[in-house]
Design a protein around this motif. Sequence first.
Motif, mmCIF file in Angstrom:
data_model
loop_
_atom_site.group_PDB
_atom_site.id
_atom_site.type_symbol
_atom_site.label_atom_id
_atom_site.label_comp_id
_atom_site.label_asym_id
_atom_site.label_seq_id
_atom_site.Cartn_x
_atom_site.Cartn_y
_atom_site.Cartn_z
ATOM 1 N N SER A 1 20.414 29.354 73.813
ATOM 2 C CA SER A 1 19.981 27.679 74.039
ATOM 3 C C SER A 1 18.911 27.416 75.364
ATOM 4 O O SER A 1 19.760 28.366 76.524
ATOM 5 C CB SER A 1 20.390 26.894 73.903
ATOM 6 N N PHE A 2 18.169 27.418 75.810
ATOM 7 C CA PHE A 2 17.775 26.497 77.260
ATOM 8 C C PHE A 2 17.924 25.586 77.665
ATOM 9 O O PHE A 2 18.883 24.113 76.732
ATOM 10 C CB PHE A 2 16.266 25.718 76.430
ATOM 11 N N LYS B 1 10.842 18.814 80.234
ATOM 12 C CA LYS B 1 11.877 19.646 80.334
ATOM 13 C C LYS B 1 13.226 19.890 79.240
ATOM 14 O O LYS B 1 13.279 20.737 78.766
ATOM 15 C CB LYS B 1 12.959 20.011 81.933
ATOM 16 N N LEU C 1 12.311 21.210 76.397
ATOM 17 C CA LEU C 1 12.449 22.752 76.079
ATOM 18 C C LEU C 1 14.113 22.879 74.980
ATOM 19 O O LEU C 1 14.214 23.228 74.862
ATOM 20 C CB LEU C 1 12.211 23.289 77.419
ATOM 21 N N GLU C 2 14.733 22.414 76.022
ATOM 22 C CA GLU C 2 16.264 21.898 74.760
ATOM 23 C C GLU C 2 16.621 21.495 74.208
ATOM 24 O O GLU C 2 17.533 21.721 73.581
ATOM 25 C CB GLU C 2 17.299 21.193 76.056
ATOM 26 N N ARG D 1 19.428 28.278 82.905
ATOM 27 C CA ARG D 1 18.657 29.150 81.662
ATOM 28 C C ARG D 1 17.712 28.728 80.912
ATOM 29 O O ARG D 1 17.237 27.220 79.768
ATOM 30 C CB ARG D 1 20.150 28.729 80.242
ATOM 31 N N GLY D 2 16.961 29.490 81.203
ATOM 32 C CA GLY D 2 15.175 28.511 80.796
ATOM 33 C C GLY D 2 14.611 27.771 81.878
ATOM 34 O O GLY D 2 13.507 27.199 81.946
ATOM 35 N N VAL D 3 15.032 26.715 82.874
ATOM 36 C CA VAL D 3 14.956 25.797 83.365
ATOM 37 C C VAL D 3 15.356 26.094 84.920
ATOM 38 O O VAL D 3 16.275 26.114 85.435
ATOM 39 C CB VAL D 3 15.478 24.539 83.375
ATOM 40 N N SER E 1 16.432 28.449 70.178
ATOM 41 C CA SER E 1 17.172 29.195 71.120
ATOM 42 C C SER E 1 16.584 30.037 71.939
ATOM 43 O O SER E 1 15.395 30.865 70.524
ATOM 44 C CB SER E 1 18.802 29.505 70.569
ATOM 45 N N ARG F 1 10.472 33.088 80.569
ATOM 46 C CA ARG F 1 11.112 31.794 79.469
ATOM 47 C C ARG F 1 10.729 30.219 79.000
ATOM 48 O O ARG F 1 10.729 30.044 78.180
ATOM 49 C CB ARG F 1 12.251 32.332 78.228
ATOM 50 N N GLY F 2 11.289 29.317 80.493
ATOM 51 C CA GLY F 2 10.314 27.759 80.294
ATOM 52 C C GLY F 2 10.147 27.355 81.522
ATOM 53 O O GLY F 2 8.246 27.454 81.650
#
Length: 647
Positions: A205-206, A135, A138-139, A212-214, A143, A261-262
């Motif tokens: 951003s993730f 995870k 992804l960060e 966000r995205g996770v 973005s 998205r993630g």
Amino acid sequence: MSNNKKSDKFLKLINKHKETKKKEKFSGVLADYLSLLEENYDIPKLAHKRLYDVITSEGVSKMDKSSERSHKLFGGEELKTYDYFQGQFFGMERSLAKIMRFLRSASLKGEESRQVLLLLGPVGAGKSALMEHIKRALEKCDSMYHIEGCPINEEPLHLIPRSLRQEFQDLYNIKIEGDLCPVCRHRLKEEFNNDYTQMPISQSSFSARGRRGVGVVPPMDANSQDVTVLIGSEDISKLDLYSEDDPRVLSLNGAFNVGNRGIVEFVEVFKNEIEFLHTMITATQEKSVPSPGKGPMIYFDGVILAHCNEAEWNKFKSENTNEAILDRIVRVNVPYCLEVSEEAKIYKKLLGLSDFDGHIAPHTLEVASMFAVLSRLHPSNKVDALTKMKLYDGKDVIEKGTVKKIDINDLRDEARDEGMTGISTRFIMKAIDSALSDSEKNMVTPISIRDVLIKQVKEQVVAEDDRNRYLDFLGKTLHEEYLNILEKEITKAFVSAYDEQAEALFNNYLDHAEAYVNMATVKDSVTNEEIAPDEQFMASIEEQIGITGTSRENFRVDITAFMFSKLRRGDKVDWKSYAPLKEAIESKLTSSVKQISRIVTKSKSRDKKQKSKYNEMVNTLIEEYGYSEDSAEEVIKFAANNLWRDS
Ligand SMILES: Nc1ncnc2c1ncn2[C@@H]1O[C@H](COP(=O)(O)OP(=O)(O)OP(=O)(O)O)[C@@H](O)[C@H]1O
Ligand SMILES: [Mg+2]
């Protein structure tokens, strides 16, 4: 004053950080986004590819085939290793390679992109840690661009109407998947009069913590289980303002909305009720999730990761109504590490992460790690547990003067699913902590760790079979193995210039063996006279590893041939090159100081010469081998009580 300086420095960092954040953030409309795409077709890539790319961007290597570890443990296998996991995960190359293979196929939109990746392993094998690490990847990546204000951060290309998509694809060679979410659709109509070129687009951003995205789905029992955790809900307070089918009543904050998205992660996935899992399957298979209320399905693009332990998995699997789900799962086993030296690196890593500041005597982690690995191995008819452990660690095992020839792959084949049971990493870490807090001297030694492990096994291992087996490992196998290690260590500390002496014995032996094999003579280093090979000297080495009688000749032939072939290939040759001879030399040196070791370590009062010898040895242990004064004292005492008893 100096504090001020620090804060100045840090404020500068903060400002710089702000600047870069500001600069990066894109804000525009479809036209701006399209011109961005022109420079980088990769921007709208789907979740699997995004994840695969960011992990591999850190570097991918083929495992160095010439390295000893690769050669012995992975013989023939072309295993890729990923820098992103290096230094964090140990002895897990096979599982990592499988995970990456999944991501790669999924990134190419193969069937895997419509499957759940399930990590299956025993407790404390690193599944959660691995998830966290993935995870975090992804960060690190760029973005994502999304429609501004969209609750699921959807891809801006969704704005492009169906009727134009083919032309778009022909121009950009990008296939657009998915349609606007109900919230954006509503906004487009109400605020922008359906002019999709005017919808604002921005960038985020993730962030796992920022959701966000996770998205993460914790395990839930049947009572508290509610599908809103996955897909969001209708906001009751807004039902007064809007009609029920108005998207403005939707709170799209479920794990699939957040993780769009993630990544969506299912923790201990099979603890959930089966109904709950159907949404997961729909999400992978249809790439969409239900909308709360009565709205249409909402497009979803994300990597679905799940993990659980074997007991839960078996229970789930046995209920055959679950077949549909099973079919959509790619399972990767994450067994415990079975390599002693890699396992020890895990402890080192975890100790480094803690505030732990005690002294760890040499071989402490090794002994703990040997115990952990032994407990995880399946028994074999071909070898005993200790031998198997050593082979798995890439060590040569000597038997009757030769390196034991056992194919590790055969051992692995006869023990499928090995590493799915046994002592967990956490069990060992607890033992290290407890050995440390029991110690008055803020240290852990191989001796104290073994004592604590015995105690812990007695207290915590419930299954009687396991308990007895573990106690046997600790009480016998490891006791003896540690004494071997310790005896070598003390011998080394006693023999000044150990390596030189070993090297001299080695060269001497080779000269004589070679002359013997070729029926030639040896030049005496002192008198320069040509003399016959020294039978007695050679025998004194050979007998150390039980080579006597007619087998001597074979041994000499073997070693001469071995050394020649190494030299011919230009390899470096030293006293450690040929494992059986190395062992013989070590043993020879050990027996040469046995007497003095025994006397000096055992005696309560030492004469002057003995005292100086003793101090010299202790000094070497401390200065060169990394003992502290206290730990050196403890192991010497242990040696005195347990070694050299027979002489
Ligand atoms: N092979 C390994 N390499 C590096 N670290 C490891 C390895 N195996 C376990 N660990 C470490 O051990 C600790 C426990 O692992 P983790 O919590 O991830 O296990 P888990 O498989 O999720 O267990 P559980 O089923 O109990 O949740 C973590 O800190 C992890 O970093
Ligand atoms: Mg876990």
